[in-house]
Design a protein around this motif. Structure first.
Motif, PDB file in Angstrom:
ATOM      1  N   CYS A  29      17.568 -58.727  31.275  1.00  0.00           N
ATOM      2  CA  CYS A  29      18.498 -59.451  30.400  1.00  0.00           C
ATOM      3  C   CYS A  29      17.743 -60.107  29.256  1.00  0.00           C
ATOM      4  N   GLY A  30      18.220 -59.903  28.041  1.00  0.00           N
ATOM      5  CA  GLY A  30      17.507 -60.403  26.861  1.00  0.00           C
ATOM      6  C   GLY A  30      16.283 -59.544  26.635  1.00  0.00           C
ATOM      7  N   ALA A  31      16.492 -58.235  26.563  1.00  0.00           N
ATOM      8  CA  ALA A  31      15.384 -57.272  26.639  1.00  0.00           C
ATOM      9  C   ALA A  31      14.657 -57.040  25.315  1.00  0.00           C
ATOM     10  N   ALA A  32      15.295 -57.360  24.177  1.00  0.00           N
ATOM     11  CA  ALA A  32      14.678 -57.055  22.871  1.00  0.00           C
ATOM     12  C   ALA A  32      13.419 -57.901  22.630  1.00  0.00           C
ATOM     13  N   PRO A  33      12.370 -57.355  22.021  1.00  0.00           N
ATOM     14  CA  PRO A  33      12.245 -55.986  21.514  1.00  0.00           C
ATOM     15  C   PRO A  33      11.939 -54.922  22.580  1.00  0.00           C
ATOM     16  N   GLY A  34      11.704 -55.326  23.823  1.00  0.00           N
ATOM     17  CA  GLY A  34      11.575 -54.307  24.862  1.00  0.00           C
ATOM     18  C   GLY A  34      10.280 -54.314  25.664  1.00  0.00           C
ATOM     19  N   ALA A  35       9.468 -55.365  25.491  1.00  0.00           N
ATOM     20  CA  ALA A  35       8.166 -55.376  26.176  1.00  0.00           C
ATOM     21  C   ALA A  35       8.309 -55.503  27.701  1.00  0.00           C
ATOM     22  N   GLY A  60      18.286 -52.375  30.139  1.00  0.00           N
ATOM     23  CA  GLY A  60      18.052 -53.590  29.364  1.00  0.00           C
ATOM     24  C   GLY A  60      19.259 -53.919  28.499  1.00  0.00           C
ATOM     25  N   VAL A  61      19.512 -55.211  28.343  1.00  0.00           N
ATOM     26  CA  VAL A  61      20.662 -55.681  27.559  1.00  0.00           C
ATOM     27  C   VAL A  61      20.196 -56.741  26.581  1.00  0.00           C
ATOM     28  N   ASP A  62      20.684 -56.677  25.346  1.00  0.00           N
ATOM     29  CA  ASP A  62      20.369 -57.749  24.397  1.00  0.00           C
ATOM     30  C   ASP A  62      21.441 -57.848  23.320  1.00  0.00           C
ATOM     31  N   LEU A  63      21.569 -59.055  22.783  1.00  0.00           N
ATOM     32  CA  LEU A  63      22.456 -59.294  21.637  1.00  0.00           C
ATOM     33  C   LEU A  63      21.955 -58.516  20.421  1.00  0.00           C
ATOM     34  N   GLN A  77      23.077 -54.921  21.184  1.00  0.00           N
ATOM     35  CA  GLN A  77      24.161 -55.706  20.578  1.00  0.00           C
ATOM     36  C   GLN A  77      25.258 -55.997  21.598  1.00  0.00           C
ATOM     37  N   ALA A  78      24.818 -56.386  22.772  1.00  0.00           N
ATOM     38  CA  ALA A  78      25.741 -56.690  23.863  1.00  0.00           C
ATOM     39  C   ALA A  78      25.394 -58.054  24.450  1.00  0.00           C
ATOM     40  N   ASP A  79      26.431 -58.840  24.710  1.00  0.00           N
ATOM     41  CA  ASP A  79      26.263 -60.186  25.251  1.00  0.00           C
ATOM     42  C   ASP A  79      26.417 -60.116  26.773  1.00  0.00           C
ATOM     43  N   ILE A  80      25.387 -60.566  27.487  1.00  0.00           N
ATOM     44  CA  ILE A  80      25.414 -60.459  28.954  1.00  0.00           C
ATOM     45  C   ILE A  80      26.542 -61.295  29.558  1.00  0.00           C
ATOM     46  N   ASP A 104      14.462 -62.979  30.474  1.00  0.00           N
ATOM     47  CA  ASP A 104      13.591 -63.710  29.554  1.00  0.00           C
ATOM     48  C   ASP A 104      14.455 -64.201  28.393  1.00  0.00           C
ATOM     49  N   MET A 105      15.768 -64.307  28.662  1.00  0.00           N
ATOM     50  CA  MET A 105      16.712 -64.673  27.596  1.00  0.00           C
ATOM     51  C   MET A 105      16.390 -66.037  27.032  1.00  0.00           C
ATOM     52  N   ALA A 106      16.693 -66.176  25.749  1.00  0.00           N
ATOM     53  CA  ALA A 106      16.579 -67.461  25.079  1.00  0.00           C
ATOM     54  C   ALA A 106      17.687 -67.517  24.049  1.00  0.00           C
ATOM     55  N   PRO A 107      18.490 -68.584  24.075  1.00  0.00           N
ATOM     56  CA  PRO A 107      19.505 -68.717  23.030  1.00  0.00           C
ATOM     57  C   PRO A 107      18.816 -69.071  21.713  1.00  0.00           C
ATOM     58  N   ASN A 108      19.482 -68.840  20.599  1.00  0.00           N
ATOM     59  CA  ASN A 108      18.927 -69.282  19.321  1.00  0.00           C
ATOM     60  C   ASN A 108      18.687 -70.781  19.380  1.00  0.00           C
ATOM     61  N   SER A 122      22.844 -72.790  31.220  1.00  0.00           N
ATOM     62  CA  SER A 122      24.149 -72.152  31.497  1.00  0.00           C
ATOM     63  C   SER A 122      24.060 -70.630  31.473  1.00  0.00           C
ATOM     64  N   LEU A 123      23.194 -70.080  30.619  1.00  0.00           N
ATOM     65  CA  LEU A 123      22.992 -68.618  30.663  1.00  0.00           C
ATOM     66  C   LEU A 123      22.481 -68.192  32.036  1.00  0.00           C
ATOM     67  N   CYS A 124      21.518 -68.960  32.571  1.00  0.00           N
ATOM     68  CA  CYS A 124      20.929 -68.625  33.885  1.00  0.00           C
ATOM     69  C   CYS A 124      21.967 -68.789  35.003  1.00  0.00           C
TER      70      CYS A 124
HETATM   71  N1  SAM Z   1      11.478 -60.115  27.238  1.00  0.00           N
HETATM   72  C1  SAM Z   1      11.621 -59.639  25.864  1.00  0.00           C
HETATM   73  C2  SAM Z   1      10.465 -58.718  25.586  1.00  0.00           C
HETATM   74  O1  SAM Z   1       9.482 -58.775  26.320  1.00  0.00           O
HETATM   75  O2  SAM Z   1      10.535 -57.918  24.648  1.00  0.00           O
HETATM   76  C3  SAM Z   1      11.684 -60.798  24.893  1.00  0.00           C
HETATM   77  C4  SAM Z   1      12.986 -61.567  25.018  1.00  0.00           C
HETATM   78  S1  SAM Z   1      13.295 -62.762  23.750  1.00  0.00           S
HETATM   79  C5  SAM Z   1      12.200 -64.062  24.178  1.00  0.00           C
HETATM   80  C6  SAM Z   1      14.877 -63.418  24.192  1.00  0.00           C
HETATM   81  C7  SAM Z   1      16.053 -62.495  23.912  1.00  0.00           C
HETATM   82  O3  SAM Z   1      17.232 -62.987  24.595  1.00  0.00           O
HETATM   83  C8  SAM Z   1      16.437 -62.397  22.445  1.00  0.00           C
HETATM   84  O4  SAM Z   1      16.209 -61.079  21.980  1.00  0.00           O
HETATM   85  C9  SAM Z   1      17.937 -62.743  22.431  1.00  0.00           C
HETATM   86  O5  SAM Z   1      18.683 -61.940  21.543  1.00  0.00           O
HETATM   87  C10 SAM Z   1      18.337 -62.482  23.879  1.00  0.00           C
HETATM   88  N2  SAM Z   1      19.587 -63.136  24.313  1.00  0.00           N
HETATM   89  C11 SAM Z   1      19.928 -64.438  24.173  1.00  0.00           C
HETATM   90  N3  SAM Z   1      21.162 -64.665  24.634  1.00  0.00           N
HETATM   91  C12 SAM Z   1      21.636 -63.473  25.096  1.00  0.00           C
HETATM   92  C13 SAM Z   1      22.869 -63.050  25.687  1.00  0.00           C
HETATM   93  N4  SAM Z   1      23.879 -63.913  25.887  1.00  0.00           N
HETATM   94  N5  SAM Z   1      23.007 -61.748  26.036  1.00  0.00           N
HETATM   95  C14 SAM Z   1      22.000 -60.880  25.814  1.00  0.00           C
HETATM   96  N6  SAM Z   1      20.811 -61.214  25.264  1.00  0.00           N
HETATM   97  C15 SAM Z   1      20.626 -62.492  24.896  1.00  0.00           C
END
Ligand code: SAM
Length: 190
Positions: A29-35, A60-63, A77-80, A104-108, A122-124
Motif C-alpha cells: 500500500c502506497g507503493a509509488a515509485p515502487g522500491a 501495489g496500490v498508490d494514489l 491512481q487508486a485510493d486504498i 509505507d503510505m504517507a499522506p501529503n 487513520s490510514l493505518c
Molecule cells: N514504499 C514506496 C517505495 O519504496 O517506493 C514509497 C512510498 S511513499 C513514502 C508514500 C506513498 O503513499 C505516496 O506515493 C502516496 O501517494 C501514497 N499514499 C498516500 N495515501 C494513500 C492512499 N490513501 N492510497 C494509496 N496510496 C496512498
C-alpha cells in the motif's frame, strides 16, 4: 537498482525479521515509485527466478502513477480507502487473500505535526479493518506511522487482532525522527 532509497528500510526490516519468503502474496500500500515492490518481487520469488522455490505474488496500490515493474501488478491512481479499489484488489488476487500487507503510505504532509500524525494513523486503522476481508489468518502487517498521541490507539487495535506486535525503528529512517513501523504478526482472522 532500486527506484527509491526507502528500499533499504524494507530490506533491513526483512533481513532481521523475515516477513517475506518465496511463495507469499503481498499487498503493497502506497507503493509509488515502487522500491518496496521491487524488494517484495525479489523476496517472494514473484518472477519465478528460483525455479526450485514457490512463486509469490505482489500487488501495489498508490494514489500516484507507478511505472510498470516485472513481477508486480499495480493499481495506479487508486485510493486504498476507496471500496472500489478494495474490490479491484480482490479481483486481481490469485487467491482470496494475501499473506502480507505492507504499508509505507504517507499522506501529503500539511506541516502540522499533530494533524499529519492523525491522518496517517487513520490510514493505518483503515488497513486493520481491511485485513478482515483481505489478510489470511496468521498473516502479517507492516505499517509506517508517525509517532504521536494516537499511536497507542493503533497499537492496541493491532494487539487485539494480531498475536505479536512490535515497534520497529529502522536505521535507514534515522533522519526522519518521528517515523516508525508497527510489525504485526499472526493475524487472528475471524
Ligand atoms: N514504499 C514506496 C517505495 O519504496 O517506493 C514509497 C512510498 S511513499 C513514502 C508514500 C506513498 O503513499 C505516496 O506515493 C502516496 O501517494 C501514497 N499514499 C498516500 N495515501 C494513500 C492512499 N490513501 N492510497 C494509496 N496510496 C496512498
Amino acid at each position: 537498482h532500486y527506484r527509491c532509497r526507502s528500499a533499504f528500510k524494507l530490506l533491513e526490516i526483512d533481513d532481521k525479521l523475515h516477513i517475506l519468503r518465496p511463495g507469499l502474496s503481498v499487498l503493497d500500500c502506497g507503493a509509488a515509485p515502487g522500491a518496496w515492490s521491487q524488494v517484495a518481487v525479489e523476496r517472494v520469488n514473484a518472477l519465478g527466478t528460483d525455479p526450485a522455490a514457490p512463486t509469490g505474488f505482489v500487488i501495489g496500490v498508490d494514489l500516484l502513477r507507478i511505472s510498470p515493474l516485472e513481477g508486480a501488478v499495480f493499481l495506479s491512481q487508486a485510493d486504498i480507502t476507496d471500496p472500489g479499489t478494495q474490490r479491484a484488489i480482490q479481483n486481481l488476487l490469485p487467491a482470496e487473500k494475501v499473506d502480507v500487507i505492507l504499508s509505507d503510505m504517507a499522506p501529503n504532509a500539511t506541516g502540522i505535526k499533530e494533524l499529519d500524525h492523525q491522518k496517517l494513523i487513520s490510514l493505518c486503522l483503515g488497513l486493520v479493518n481491511l485485513s478482515q476481508s483481505i489478510l489470511k489468518p496468521k498473516g502479517t502487517m507492516l505499517c509506517k506511522f508517525w509517532d504521536g498521541h494516537e499511536s497507542r490507539v493503533l497499537q492496541n487495535k493491532l494487539k487485539e487482532q494480531f498475536q505479536d506486535v512490535r515497534t520497529i525503528k529502522p536505521q535507514a529512517s534515522r533522519k526522519d525522527s518521528s517515523e516508525s513501523y508497527y510489525l504485526a504478526r499472526l493475524y487472528k482472522g475471524k
